[in-house]
Design an enzyme around this catalytic site. Sequence first.
Site, PDB file in Angstrom:
ATOM      1  N   GLN A   1      -4.286  -4.304  -8.533  1.00 38.22           N
ATOM      2  CA  GLN A   1      -3.910  -4.609  -9.741  1.00 38.22           C
ATOM      3  C   GLN A   1      -3.150  -3.710 -10.747  1.00 38.22           C
ATOM      4  OE1 GLN A   1      -4.807  -7.429 -11.360  1.00 38.22           O
ATOM      5  NE2 GLN A   1      -3.491  -6.982 -13.151  1.00 38.22           N
ATOM      6  N   GLU A   2      -3.333  -2.291 -10.272  1.00 37.48           N
ATOM      7  CA  GLU A   2      -2.351  -1.394 -11.255  1.00 37.48           C
ATOM      8  C   GLU A   2      -1.056  -1.465 -10.608  1.00 37.48           C
ATOM      9  OE1 GLU A   2      -3.210   0.370 -13.986  1.00 37.48           O
ATOM     10  OE2 GLU A   2      -5.052  -0.428 -14.214  1.00 37.48           O
ATOM     11  N   SER A   3      -0.753  -1.207  -9.306  1.00 32.72           N
ATOM     12  CA  SER A   3       0.608  -1.016  -8.849  1.00 32.72           C
ATOM     13  C   SER A   3       1.171  -1.877  -7.841  1.00 32.72           C
ATOM     14  CB  SER A   3       0.602   0.359  -8.329  1.00 32.72           C
ATOM     15  OG  SER A   3      -0.299   0.727  -7.346  1.00 32.72           O
TER      16      SER A   3
ATOM     17  N   LEU B   1      -8.531  -2.152  -7.786  1.00 30.67           N
ATOM     18  CA  LEU B   1      -7.806  -1.339  -8.885  1.00 30.67           C
ATOM     19  C   LEU B   1      -6.382  -1.035  -8.454  1.00 30.67           C
ATOM     20  CD1 LEU B   1      -8.701   0.741 -11.526  1.00 30.67           C
ATOM     21  CD2 LEU B   1      -7.794   2.378  -9.430  1.00 30.67           C
TER      22      LEU B   1
ATOM     23  N   GLN C   1      -1.665   4.367 -11.424  1.00 31.93           N
ATOM     24  CA  GLN C   1      -1.175   4.415 -12.548  1.00 31.93           C
ATOM     25  C   GLN C   1      -1.799   5.394 -13.775  1.00 31.93           C
ATOM     26  OE1 GLN C   1       1.464   1.930 -13.945  1.00 31.93           O
ATOM     27  NE2 GLN C   1       1.649   2.895 -11.940  1.00 31.93           N
TER      28      GLN C   1
END
Length: 172
Positions: free
Chosen positions: A90-92, A87, A109
């Site tokens: 992918q997010e940051s 996660l 995020q």
Amino acid sequence: RATLAALAGELRERPHALLALAGIATELGAPDVAMYAAARMLSVVAPAERVRAPGPLLALAYPAPFTHEVIAAADAEGLPLLLLLALVRQESAFQPRAGSTADALSLTQVIPPTGWQLASALSVEWDAELLYAPANSLRFGARYLADQLRRFDGDLAAALAAYNAGPGAAAR
């Protein structure tokens, strides 16, 4: 970081140079650039074959910074460690100061209105600046993901959709 990223784009067809750049980016604290460079090298290999890539290359493509904080947040919410790492990747791309056009902040995020709700649930005095501390961002993001997994009866795809677009959108 911008210079390294531009260089990674220019070197995208030169795997040895990308590998060297990934190492330099890691040393300079730019895991997102190292991740991009390593992922670019792996993109020419079939997905089933990527697991046979050299360990150091896989470590660059799938970094795990903030190890203690990620473990603590995943454990606190009963989440699989690799799920939380995926996660954050992918997010940051593991950038604590990451932001988005939707005003989502930091590693996980989280948007401020959601952060305010999570702070209340975690008995933390709310301030959006909290999210820029990796341990806080990870704790808030882990709680929100765990909440979505409970809301959607463990359906990972629905929980991730809710994490990204909100539970109403995921339910629709």
